[in-house]
Design an enzyme around this catalytic site. Sequence first.
Site, PDB file in Angstrom:
ATOM      1  N   GLU A   1      -5.812  -8.392   0.389  1.00 56.58           N
ATOM      2  CA  GLU A   1      -6.450  -8.074   1.434  1.00 56.58           C
ATOM      3  C   GLU A   1      -7.703  -7.916   1.437  1.00 56.58           C
ATOM      4  OE1 GLU A   1      -4.785  -4.912   4.280  1.00 56.58           O
ATOM      5  OE2 GLU A   1      -2.749  -5.818   3.717  1.00 56.58           O
TER       6      GLU A   1
ATOM      7  N   GLU B   1       0.521  -1.355   0.264  1.00 51.73           N
ATOM      8  CA  GLU B   1      -0.113   0.021   0.078  1.00 51.73           C
ATOM      9  C   GLU B   1       0.850   1.142  -0.094  1.00 51.73           C
ATOM     10  OE1 GLU B   1      -3.078  -0.104   2.889  1.00 51.73           O
ATOM     11  OE2 GLU B   1      -4.127  -1.823   2.093  1.00 51.73           O
TER      12      GLU B   1
HETATM   13  C1  FCB Z   1      -4.701  -2.043   5.167  1.00 52.30           C
HETATM   14  C2  FCB Z   1      -3.283  -2.412   5.873  1.00 52.30           C
HETATM   15  C3  FCB Z   1      -3.459  -3.557   6.866  1.00 52.30           C
HETATM   16  C4  FCB Z   1      -4.422  -3.177   7.765  1.00 52.30           C
HETATM   17  C5  FCB Z   1      -6.038  -3.237   7.157  1.00 52.30           C
HETATM   18  C6  FCB Z   1      -7.104  -3.192   7.939  1.00 52.30           C
HETATM   19  O1  FCB Z   1      -4.739  -0.934   4.707  1.00 52.30           O
HETATM   20  O2  FCB Z   1      -2.492  -2.961   4.988  1.00 52.30           O
HETATM   21  O3  FCB Z   1      -2.140  -3.447   7.779  1.00 52.30           O
HETATM   22  O4  FCB Z   1      -4.491  -2.134   8.621  1.00 52.30           O
HETATM   23  O5  FCB Z   1      -5.899  -2.105   6.183  1.00 52.30           O
END
Ligand code: FCB
Length: 440
Positions: free
Chosen positions: A349, A164
């Site tokens: 994610e 990210e």
């Molecule tokens: C993302 C991150 C992770 C966690 C989630 C909820 O942005 O990569 O570490 O904080 O969100």
Amino acid sequence: MLTSDDFPPNFIFGAATSSYQIEGQSFGGAGDTHWDQFALKTGNVVNNENGAIACDHYHRFEDDLDLLKGLDAYRFSTNWARVLPEGRAAVNQEGLDFYDKLVDAILERGLKPYLTLYHWELPAALADKGGWTNPEIANWFGDYTDVVLDRIGDRVESVATLNEPWCVAWLSHFLGQHAPGLRDIRAAARTMHHVLLAHAEAMDRMRSRGQKNLGIVLNFEHAQSLDAAPENLAASATFDAIFNRWFIEALSRGEYPKEALNGLAPHLPDGWEKDMERIQQPIDWLGVNYYTRQILSHDSDGGWPNYKSTPGDLSKTSMGWEVYPKGLGKLLYRLKNDYIGDLPIYVTENGMARNDVCESSVVSDPERWNFIQQHLIEVRSAIGKGVNIQGYFYWSLLDNFEWAFGYEKRFGLIHVDFATQKRTPKQSYYDFVTAFGKKH
Ligand code: FCB
């Protein structure tokens, strides 16, 4: 209900974590990170919490990994300050030993190790030198990459350079919500560029070592204008350019979007255009993190980028994030059509925070299982439209240190009692492993 039978035979199901959020930075000779400094200042993190102990995964990793048995893969990150406490030069052998044992333990459980090299734990000693605002960071990151891969590169299934970059750059240097907590457009602009230079340097190092299966993990949110008013459409386009387009356009086309350059160009390092060709070098896969949407409108109060976000009316997680699975489907389709064609995508994610309560060793969280199912319906239909999606990782395996929200927001499939470190699988964990595990 979807199960693994509804996906292509080699589709990967797993869960994700990151080092600082679970390991316990005070253990094993790790150096301080900029998060340790940031967390010391009252107001930066809920309850003044930090990652010193976190989930004590450093000592409990074997048991934690047992919980993943039956799934296909585990996404984890190495911690720069654990491996190189001063950020450069002197290696903490104990830190490397930890990752060596961790990778073996992942493999022993029949899981594929998906490594991310940077999930935000910048060594404090490098923050002293300007951190991400210093162009030298590309070389520092390259050196760290070599040190990690010298030790575990022979056994990892794939490597992502960074997690990210928008958070590394914008959230941390412009919005000030993550370490180092700056609100400085010049620092933000430089970091927007330097993260990509660091990615390129790590890619060069890894290609020359013959390391395979290399990617990067980007985060995206569905951007939507409040209405059709031209100034709101423009606000949404500016948000989209900074959040969703900046990194993927640099990586896939060697360009930055004009709507973002409007504000950032004066603050980028001189000669940034010369770096774009290197930044555009091919990757082997793209990691996509997706959680929610934003509804945007013009903000006349502040200066550029002149947008604000209004809460929508969909149901919300305990982060206050709207649940909008359709945005994931649209995003996957957009990535294929506008940017990457058939390049493999992993959803690296996706998940939700919930006010989970553990009563008599039971955590009932039907909304989480529903969240997962709804998002996987979108993944499946994108596959049906020809998008090359290869896997899905739930965020997160464990409740953990949720950055500025401390330990308050619980994303895990496994409940963690932070006073006792007791792990309790939630109902969604059993659902997930039953539907997507090998024994299914
Ligand atoms: C993302 C991150 C992770 C966690 C989630 C909820 O942005 O990569 O570490 O904080 O969100």
